[in-house]
Motif scaffolding. Structure first.
Motif, PDB file in Angstrom:
ATOM      1  N   PHE A 185       1.030  -1.136   0.293  1.00 55.10           N
ATOM      2  CA  PHE A 185      -0.227   0.359  -0.128  1.00 55.10           C
ATOM      3  C   PHE A 185       1.443   1.198  -0.039  1.00 55.10           C
ATOM      4  O   PHE A 185       0.740   2.268  -0.537  1.00 55.10           O
ATOM      5  N   LEU A 186       1.985   1.128   1.290  1.00 57.18           N
ATOM      6  CA  LEU A 186       2.319   2.291   1.104  1.00 57.18           C
ATOM      7  C   LEU A 186       3.824   2.381  -0.141  1.00 57.18           C
ATOM      8  O   LEU A 186       3.803   4.005  -1.007  1.00 57.18           O
ATOM      9  N   ARG A 187       3.969   1.170  -1.300  1.00 63.34           N
ATOM     10  CA  ARG A 187       4.972   1.695  -1.575  1.00 63.34           C
ATOM     11  C   ARG A 187       3.669   2.374  -3.718  1.00 63.34           C
ATOM     12  O   ARG A 187       4.201   2.883  -4.032  1.00 63.34           O
ATOM     13  N   ARG A 188       2.578   1.718  -3.553  1.00 56.86           N
ATOM     14  CA  ARG A 188       1.588   2.071  -4.713  1.00 56.86           C
ATOM     15  C   ARG A 188       0.867   3.664  -4.412  1.00 56.86           C
ATOM     16  O   ARG A 188       0.998   3.647  -5.592  1.00 56.86           O
ATOM     17  N   HIS A 189       0.994   3.636  -2.701  1.00 63.41           N
ATOM     18  CA  HIS A 189       0.600   5.303  -3.189  1.00 63.41           C
ATOM     19  C   HIS A 189       1.671   6.078  -1.919  1.00 63.41           C
ATOM     20  O   HIS A 189       1.288   6.901  -1.610  1.00 63.41           O
ATOM     21  N   GLN A 190       2.889   5.978  -2.841  1.00 65.73           N
ATOM     22  CA  GLN A 190       3.936   6.349  -2.026  1.00 65.73           C
ATOM     23  C   GLN A 190       3.679   8.121  -2.767  1.00 65.73           C
ATOM     24  O   GLN A 190       4.646   9.014  -1.711  1.00 65.73           O
ATOM     25  N   ASP A 191       3.102   8.400  -3.508  1.00 67.69           N
ATOM     26  CA  ASP A 191       3.174   9.599  -3.564  1.00 67.69           C
ATOM     27  C   ASP A 191       1.752  10.220  -3.151  1.00 67.69           C
ATOM     28  O   ASP A 191       1.724  11.707  -3.131  1.00 67.69           O
ATOM     29  N   LYS A 192       1.159   9.935  -2.279  1.00 69.14           N
ATOM     30  CA  LYS A 192       0.260  10.324  -1.808  1.00 69.14           C
ATOM     31  C   LYS A 192      -0.473  10.286  -0.007  1.00 69.14           C
ATOM     32  O   LYS A 192      -1.589  10.687   0.285  1.00 69.14           O
ATOM     33  N   LEU A 193       0.486  10.127   0.539  1.00 66.46           N
ATOM     34  CA  LEU A 193       0.557   9.890   1.381  1.00 66.46           C
ATOM     35  C   LEU A 193       1.149  10.595   2.314  1.00 66.46           C
ATOM     36  O   LEU A 193       2.364  10.090   1.924  1.00 66.46           O
ATOM     37  N   ILE A 194       0.449  11.478   3.716  1.00 69.62           N
ATOM     38  CA  ILE A 194       1.749  11.959   4.720  1.00 69.62           C
ATOM     39  C   ILE A 194       1.970  11.796   5.897  1.00 69.62           C
ATOM     40  O   ILE A 194       0.956  11.896   6.261  1.00 69.62           O
ATOM     41  N   PHE A 195       2.929  12.099   6.384  1.00 71.62           N
ATOM     42  CA  PHE A 195       3.254  11.817   7.452  1.00 71.62           C
ATOM     43  C   PHE A 195       2.565  12.806   8.947  1.00 71.62           C
ATOM     44  O   PHE A 195       2.439  13.755   8.206  1.00 71.62           O
ATOM     45  N   GLY A 196       1.649  12.709   9.809  1.00 63.21           N
ATOM     46  CA  GLY A 196       1.987  12.983  10.891  1.00 63.21           C
ATOM     47  C   GLY A 196       1.230  12.919  11.712  1.00 63.21           C
ATOM     48  O   GLY A 196       0.915  11.164  11.961  1.00 63.21           O
ATOM     49  N   SER A 197       1.576  12.847  13.352  1.00 66.37           N
ATOM     50  CA  SER A 197       1.234  12.316  14.368  1.00 66.37           C
ATOM     51  C   SER A 197      -0.150  12.693  15.002  1.00 66.37           C
ATOM     52  O   SER A 197      -0.770  10.933  15.501  1.00 66.37           O
ATOM     53  N   ASP A 198      -0.573  13.885  15.634  1.00 63.13           N
ATOM     54  CA  ASP A 198      -1.964  13.814  15.465  1.00 63.13           C
ATOM     55  C   ASP A 198      -2.023  13.625  17.621  1.00 63.13           C
ATOM     56  O   ASP A 198      -2.685  13.035  18.253  1.00 63.13           O
ATOM     57  N   CYS A 199      -0.529  13.833  17.614  1.00 65.47           N
ATOM     58  CA  CYS A 199      -0.008  13.173  19.235  1.00 65.47           C
ATOM     59  C   CYS A 199      -0.349  14.230  19.658  1.00 65.47           C
ATOM     60  O   CYS A 199       0.041  15.736  19.980  1.00 65.47           O
ATOM     61  N   SER A 200      -0.573  14.141  21.506  1.00 65.57           N
ATOM     62  CA  SER A 200      -0.406  15.232  22.304  1.00 65.57           C
ATOM     63  C   SER A 200       0.328  14.086  23.402  1.00 65.57           C
ATOM     64  O   SER A 200       0.092  14.896  24.287  1.00 65.57           O
ATOM     65  N   CYS A 201       1.279  13.895  22.973  1.00 65.99           N
ATOM     66  CA  CYS A 201       2.295  13.493  24.397  1.00 65.99           C
ATOM     67  C   CYS A 201       2.907  15.040  24.708  1.00 65.99           C
ATOM     68  O   CYS A 201       2.964  15.658  23.689  1.00 65.99           O
ATOM     69  N   THR A 202       3.171  14.892  25.605  1.00 65.93           N
ATOM     70  CA  THR A 202       3.762  15.854  25.762  1.00 65.93           C
ATOM     71  C   THR A 202       5.424  16.079  25.503  1.00 65.93           C
ATOM     72  O   THR A 202       6.009  17.540  25.233  1.00 65.93           O
ATOM     73  N   ASP A 203       6.153  15.288  25.584  1.00 66.71           N
ATOM     74  CA  ASP A 203       7.510  15.323  24.997  1.00 66.71           C
ATOM     75  C   ASP A 203       8.586  14.812  24.386  1.00 66.71           C
ATOM     76  O   ASP A 203       9.626  14.528  23.584  1.00 66.71           O
ATOM     77  N   GLY A 204       7.123  14.308  22.884  1.00 63.83           N
ATOM     78  CA  GLY A 204       7.659  13.512  22.336  1.00 63.83           C
ATOM     79  C   GLY A 204       7.825  11.614  22.301  1.00 63.83           C
ATOM     80  O   GLY A 204       9.413  11.305  21.081  1.00 63.83           O
ATOM     81  N   LYS A 205       7.765  12.008  23.362  1.00 66.17           N
ATOM     82  CA  LYS A 205       8.219  10.147  23.819  1.00 66.17           C
ATOM     83  C   LYS A 205       7.451   9.399  24.506  1.00 66.17           C
ATOM     84  O   LYS A 205       7.864   8.196  25.250  1.00 66.17           O
ATOM     85  N   GLY A 206       6.307   9.746  24.686  1.00 66.57           N
ATOM     86  CA  GLY A 206       5.120   9.422  24.819  1.00 66.57           C
ATOM     87  C   GLY A 206       4.596   9.397  26.592  1.00 66.57           C
ATOM     88  O   GLY A 206       3.189   9.145  26.967  1.00 66.57           O
ATOM     89  N   ALA A 207       5.384  10.181  26.761  1.00 66.46           N
ATOM     90  CA  ALA A 207       4.489  11.041  28.337  1.00 66.46           C
ATOM     91  C   ALA A 207       3.362  11.735  28.034  1.00 66.46           C
ATOM     92  O   ALA A 207       2.660  12.240  26.973  1.00 66.46           O
ATOM     93  N   GLY A 208       2.290  11.412  29.338  1.00 65.94           N
ATOM     94  CA  GLY A 208       1.249  12.564  29.104  1.00 65.94           C
ATOM     95  C   GLY A 208       0.789  11.079  28.601  1.00 65.94           C
ATOM     96  O   GLY A 208       0.304  10.252  28.445  1.00 65.94           O
TER      97      GLY A 208
END
Ligand SMILES: [Zn+2]
Ligand SMILES: [Zn+2]
Length: 312
Positions: free
Chosen positions: A240-263
């Protein structure tokens, strides 16, 4: 005039060392280059966004904010040069929605989103926004969700199974799909029965087909929805990632505090507890890195988001 090769290489090495000392992209070595988080909600204090980015090795972000955030975003962009772009949302039920979003784009917003409202995906409120996005020449990020995560949460941009007609009706609009229904529908067997279905994927699901058939549809891989869908079936994911390699965008929508999983990584969402104690950005970037070649990873983590939101 000539410069000998050794001198030239020394100069390049010295410049690279100076850039590292200046710390322009903290921890970006984690992912072997720049990474754009195209789905990072504005926090109470923008320094908290930067703390998250630095903690998980994300060099750049599209900050999702309210339409009246222009001034705050300009200040943030001055404080952290080159690292931040933003997209704007507003209450689309209000008659002033189009004017407010138009003003936000004049104030520098690079996209409309995230639009997460209790309306039909093909209803009049969102149709007005699809037309507006085309007029303004910016992408529109929509949260599709058919199954509530908790009592009284409700559902958002419903009717994804009918979305092909919208893609046809708005060929000049750049759509960025996101959330539960967008990602659950990579599976042809999905029938709106669960927010985050598990197990092997039945091929030629609706989302997969629409990404292949419509140049105006892109996919935002953020949140538990994206991570869950891409964690179900390794053979599917790589293909899937290979076939849509020009259509998929990384994002996190993460709400952890430190970028390491806290909170709390997926705020307020008990259905997403598989990511408890983890940073969504780190989890999804790791998953992408092990699923594709370095060249495709670069597109997913950087190039595609940069192009969609015109981040220089
Ligand atoms: Zn969302
Ligand atoms: Zn995080």
């Amino acid at each position: 005039m000539s410069i000998n090769r050794r001198q030239f290489l020394e100069t390049v090495a010295a410049a690279a060392a100076a850039a590292r000392v200046a710390g322009q992209t903290p921890e970006s070595s984690l992912w072997n280059g720049s990474v754009l988080d195209a789905h990072l909600h504005l926090r109470r204090d923008l320094d908290a966004n930067i703390a998250h980015m630095d903690g998980c090795g994300v060099s750049h972000a599209v900050i999702l904010a309210r339409d009246n955030s222009g001034e705050a975003m300009h200040a943030a962009q001055a404080k952290f040069p080159g690292r931040l772009a933003w997209a704007a949302s507003t209450d689309i039920a209000q008659p002033t929605a189009e004017a407010r979003l138009t003003q936000a784009v004049k104030d520098g917003a690079r996209g409309l989103g995230e639009l997460k409202f209790h309306v039909d995906a093909d209803g009049p409120e969102l149709r007005r926004m699809y037309a507006l996005a085309a007029d303004l020449g910016v992408p529109i990020l929509v949260h599709f969700q058919e199954v509530p995560h908790f009592e009284r949460e409700g559902v958002f941009a419903t009717g994804f199974k009918r979305f092909e007609a919208v893609l046809k009706a708005f060929p000049k609009t750049t759509f960025i799909g996101h959330a539960d229904a967008f990602w659950a529908n990579v599976d042809a067997a999905y029938a709106n029965e669960a927010a985050y279905p598990t197990g092997p994927i039945t091929r030629t699901g609706l989302t997969d087909r629409l990404l292949g058939d419509y140049p105006n549809l892109f996919g935002d891989m953020s949140a538990n929805s994206g991570n869950n869908a891409l964690s179900r079936d390794a053979a599917f994911t790589a293909d899937f990632l290979r076939r849509h390699q020009d259509k998929l965008i990384f994002g996190s929508d993460c709400s952890c505090t430190d970028g390491k999983g806290a909170g709390v990584a997926q705020a307020n969402n008990p259905a997403a507890n598989r990511l408890a104690g983890k940073c969504v950005a780190r989890e999804t970037l790791t998953l992408l890195q092990k699923s594709v070649t370095p060249a495709i990873f670069r597109k997913l983590a950087w190039e595609n988001g940069r192009k969609a939101y015109k981040v220089s």
